[in-house]
Design an enzyme around this catalytic site. Structure first.
Site, PDB file in Angstrom:
ATOM      1  N   ASN A 184      28.052  30.366  36.117  1.00 48.86           N
ATOM      2  CA  ASN A 184      28.616  30.612  34.780  1.00 48.86           C
ATOM      3  C   ASN A 184      29.588  29.489  34.424  1.00 48.86           C
ATOM      4  O   ASN A 184      29.767  28.549  35.197  1.00 48.86           O
ATOM      5  CB  ASN A 184      29.293  31.986  34.730  1.00 48.86           C
ATOM      6  CG  ASN A 184      30.384  32.092  35.774  1.00 48.86           C
ATOM      7  OD1 ASN A 184      31.372  31.375  35.722  1.00 48.86           O
ATOM      8  ND2 ASN A 184      30.191  32.970  36.751  1.00 48.86           N
TER       9      ASN A 184
ATOM     10  N   ASP B 220      30.530  44.189  44.275  1.00 51.52           N
ATOM     11  CA  ASP B 220      31.678  44.054  43.370  1.00 51.52           C
ATOM     12  C   ASP B 220      32.950  43.987  44.222  1.00 51.52           C
ATOM     13  O   ASP B 220      33.394  44.994  44.786  1.00 51.52           O
ATOM     14  CB  ASP B 220      31.718  45.232  42.388  1.00 51.52           C
ATOM     15  CG  ASP B 220      32.738  44.979  41.283  1.00 51.52           C
ATOM     16  OD1 ASP B 220      33.838  44.474  41.594  1.00 51.52           O
ATOM     17  OD2 ASP B 220      32.441  45.283  40.113  1.00 51.52           O
ATOM     18  N   ILE B 221      33.521  42.794  44.317  1.00 51.92           N
ATOM     19  CA  ILE B 221      34.657  42.556  45.221  1.00 51.92           C
ATOM     20  C   ILE B 221      35.876  43.356  44.777  1.00 51.92           C
ATOM     21  O   ILE B 221      36.560  43.994  45.569  1.00 51.92           O
ATOM     22  CB  ILE B 221      35.003  41.046  45.262  1.00 51.92           C
ATOM     23  CG1 ILE B 221      33.746  40.224  45.541  1.00 51.92           C
ATOM     24  CG2 ILE B 221      36.078  40.759  46.301  1.00 51.92           C
ATOM     25  CD1 ILE B 221      33.881  38.743  45.278  1.00 51.92           C
TER      26      ILE B 221
HETATM   27  O1  PMT Z   1      37.919  29.394  35.043  1.00 46.70           O
HETATM   28  P1  PMT Z   1      38.258  29.161  33.586  1.00 46.70           P
HETATM   29  O2  PMT Z   1      37.315  28.161  32.938  1.00 46.70           O
HETATM   30  O3  PMT Z   1      39.697  28.809  33.376  1.00 46.70           O
HETATM   31  O4  PMT Z   1      37.987  30.529  32.811  1.00 46.70           O
HETATM   32  C1  PMT Z   1      38.813  31.612  33.068  1.00 46.70           C
HETATM   33  C2  PMT Z   1      38.015  32.936  33.094  1.00 46.70           C
HETATM   34  C3  PMT Z   1      37.549  33.255  31.686  1.00 46.70           C
HETATM   35  C4  PMT Z   1      36.831  32.840  34.035  1.00 46.70           C
HETATM   36  C5  PMT Z   1      38.993  34.027  33.651  1.00 46.70           C
HETATM   37  O5  PMT Z   1      40.138  34.064  32.875  1.00 46.70           O
HETATM   38  C6  PMT Z   1      38.328  35.399  33.685  1.00 46.70           C
HETATM   39  O6  PMT Z   1      38.292  36.134  32.729  1.00 46.70           O
HETATM   40  N1  PMT Z   1      37.776  35.791  34.857  1.00 46.70           N
HETATM   41  C7  PMT Z   1      37.015  37.023  35.071  1.00 46.70           C
HETATM   42  C8  PMT Z   1      35.683  36.851  34.437  1.00 46.70           C
HETATM   43  C9  PMT Z   1      34.733  37.954  34.806  1.00 46.70           C
HETATM   44  O7  PMT Z   1      33.904  37.728  35.645  1.00 46.70           O
HETATM   45  O8  PMT Z   1      34.953  39.100  34.280  1.00 46.70           O
HETATM   46  P2  PMT Z   1      34.042  40.414  34.621  1.00 46.70           P
HETATM   47  O9  PMT Z   1      34.290  41.284  33.497  1.00 46.70           O
HETATM   48  O10 PMT Z   1      32.645  40.021  34.935  1.00 46.70           O
HETATM   49  O11 PMT Z   1      34.681  40.968  35.963  1.00 46.70           O
HETATM   50  C10 PMT Z   1      35.798  41.834  35.960  1.00 46.70           C
HETATM   51  C11 PMT Z   1      36.614  41.628  37.203  1.00 46.70           C
HETATM   52  O12 PMT Z   1      35.842  41.997  38.356  1.00 46.70           O
HETATM   53  C12 PMT Z   1      37.078  40.221  37.441  1.00 46.70           C
HETATM   54  O13 PMT Z   1      38.397  40.253  37.967  1.00 46.70           O
HETATM   55  C13 PMT Z   1      36.107  39.675  38.509  1.00 46.70           C
HETATM   56  O14 PMT Z   1      36.738  38.705  39.371  1.00 46.70           O
HETATM   57  C14 PMT Z   1      35.759  40.937  39.271  1.00 46.70           C
HETATM   58  N2  PMT Z   1      34.400  40.944  39.846  1.00 46.70           N
HETATM   59  C15 PMT Z   1      33.315  40.925  39.055  1.00 46.70           C
HETATM   60  C16 PMT Z   1      32.046  40.986  39.617  1.00 46.70           C
HETATM   61  C17 PMT Z   1      31.935  41.059  41.017  1.00 46.70           C
HETATM   62  N3  PMT Z   1      30.743  41.094  41.591  1.00 46.70           N
HETATM   63  N4  PMT Z   1      33.021  41.074  41.784  1.00 46.70           N
HETATM   64  C18 PMT Z   1      34.269  41.017  41.230  1.00 46.70           C
HETATM   65  O15 PMT Z   1      35.264  41.030  41.940  1.00 46.70           O
END
Ligand code: PMT
Length: 408
Positions: free
Chosen positions: A211, A307-308
């Site tokens: 991504n 999902d960590i």
């Molecule tokens: O890196 P940059 O270019 O500066 O951009 C910053 C960012 C937009 C990436 C950052 O600020 C951000 O929003 N990161 C989380 C993005 C994301 O993956 O969101 P999500 O809605 O998919 O996940 C929600 C949360 O669960 C996040 O904390 C993610 O780390 C965590 N997660 C998601 C999927 C997974 N399999 N394991 C996780 O731990």
């Protein structure tokens, strides 16, 4: 804490090394950051760089004389040290280091140092033979014992055409230590784990699913946590950014690797912030050799990654602060609330990724902080400032939790 340098009184002691010319650029940068820089030069330093250079770059008089007939300078050896927010000696020669280790005060710089009660940072820079001499080693060890912060020199080719340890460190690194000494140390004693960047899920040796995350937001959090005194571990997916100063960085590629490394460290950290954009899916099969385009199936079979954050939420210890991020392009509050509750978080920072100047890749951000006590919209600002505002919230939660433990 948008700009830690603005309005801060920084005394820079320059001693007689060829590296003195590099510090001219440092002074110029600090002046641009609106710091109030006073330069003190030893007599030998003035042989390498003219005081006028530092005067022009700092916008202030340069102090070279212990005994001056200029009225404002007669007490400079006391006032400079007394009023300084921080003192930096760069480059610091073996001679000045030896004098400080012995408590000598025979010129303006050494008297200034004895008179100050502010933090003193020392950047040794000299020929590697001089640096490795037992006398210098002993003097540096003594400085550390006396409470000076010594920044290790770099290794590499020196002006004398010898290679080894003794080069003045890069400004980016020294600047972070200066920023640390000017920041509130409200994360001191805390172990902070930050994840950053994307993950890469390989299809074959040449192709992967990933991504747009650059790592900027997570690296800014690690940087800010270090400045505030935290012991920081950064677990990063692929990113071109350099490791932030003072941070222990562990690099991973895939979501599965990130899962393993994060869970290995989770127990020993009091704060965990998951800014990484973890791939939710990976190709079911990774081919050992590059797949020829004629053989590529137009349908890719995927399987779910663990999902960590969900797992961290399940294993959350009492007193641990767990912060998630969410990248959303619509219904920010609703989507964020779901993740906050499902993953047992203390709060979540929701980025709006629909705009051009927030979210992925850019230097700025605007996030909505959602917690059990409600929503707060942070201002549109730099990622470093956003990181600071998020850490303000973390610090208040830590204080709240410490208060609860005291009452029980
Ligand atoms: O890196 P940059 O270019 O500066 O951009 C910053 C960012 C937009 C990436 C950052 O600020 C951000 O929003 N990161 C989380 C993005 C994301 O993956 O969101 P999500 O809605 O998919 O996940 C929600 C949360 O669960 C996040 O904390 C993610 O780390 C965590 N997660 C998601 C999927 C997974 N399999 N394991 C996780 O731990």
């Amino acid at each position: 804490m948008q700009n830690v340098f603005a309005g801060k009184k920084i005394v820079i002691g320059v001693t007689g090394s060829i590296a003195a010319f590099k510090v001219a650029g440092w002074v110029s940068d600090l002046a641009k950051e609106e710091a109030l820089v006073s330069v003190v030069m030893t007599a030998s330093a003035t042989k390498f760089v003219a005081p006028l250079t530092f005067a022009a770059l700092s916008g202030n008089d340069v102090h070279t004389e212990m005994f001056s007939a200029v009225r404002e300078d007669t007490m400079a050896h006391i006032s400079l040290g007394r009023d300084a927010d921080v003192v930096l000696i760069a480059p610091a020669t073996a001679n000045t280091i030896a004098k400080l280790a012995g408590g000598f005060a025979d010129d303006l710089l050494t008297t200034t140092i004895l008179a100050t009660r502010s933090k003193v940072l020392v950047c040794p820079a000299m020929n590697s033979r001089m640096y490795s001499h037992p006398s210098t080693r002993q003097n540096i060890a003594r400085l550390k014992k006396l409470g000076y912060a010594v920044i290790d020199p770099d290794s590499g080719m020196m002006a004398c055409k010898e290679e080894g340890e003794g080069r003045l460190p890069e400004w980016d690194e020294v600047k972070e230590y200066l920023a640390q000494s000017l920041s509130p140390q409200d994360l001191q004693g805390q172990q902070v784990l930050v994840t950053a960047g994307p993950t890469r899920e390989p299809l074959d040796p040449a192709r992967f699913l990933s991504n747009r995350s650059s790592g900027k937001m997570g690296y800014a959090l690690a940087r800010s946590a270090f400045r505030r005194g935290g012991e920081v571990t950064l677990i990063s997916g692929p990113s071109t950014l350099p490791c932030p100063t003072g941070v222990n960085m562990l690099k991973v590629q895939t979501a599965k690797e990130m899962y393993n490394v994060v869970l290995e460290h989770a127990n020993t950290n009091s704060v965990i912030i998951k800014a990484a954009a973890v791939s939710d899916y990976r190709p079911e099969k990774m081919f050992e050799h590059k797949v020829k385009k004629e053989q590529i199936d137009t349908q890719l079979i995927l399987e779910r990654n663990p999902d960590i954050l969900l797992e961290l939420g399940k294993r959350k210890k009492a007193g641990q602060v767990l912060v998630g991020f969410a990248a959303e392009s619509q219904n920010l509050e609703q989507e964020g609330m779901k993740k906050l509750q499902n993953k047992n978080l203390d709060f979540i920072a929701v980025n709006d990724i629909s705009g051009d100047n927030t979210g992925f890749e850019v230097e700025s951000n605007q996030v909505l902080l959602l917690g059990t006590s409600g929503a707060v919209s942070l201002p549109y600002t730099s990622k470093l400032h956003t990181a600071d505002l998020i850490l303000d919230r973390v610090v208040s939660l830590l204080v709240e939790q410490a208060g609860k433990t005291e009452h029980n």
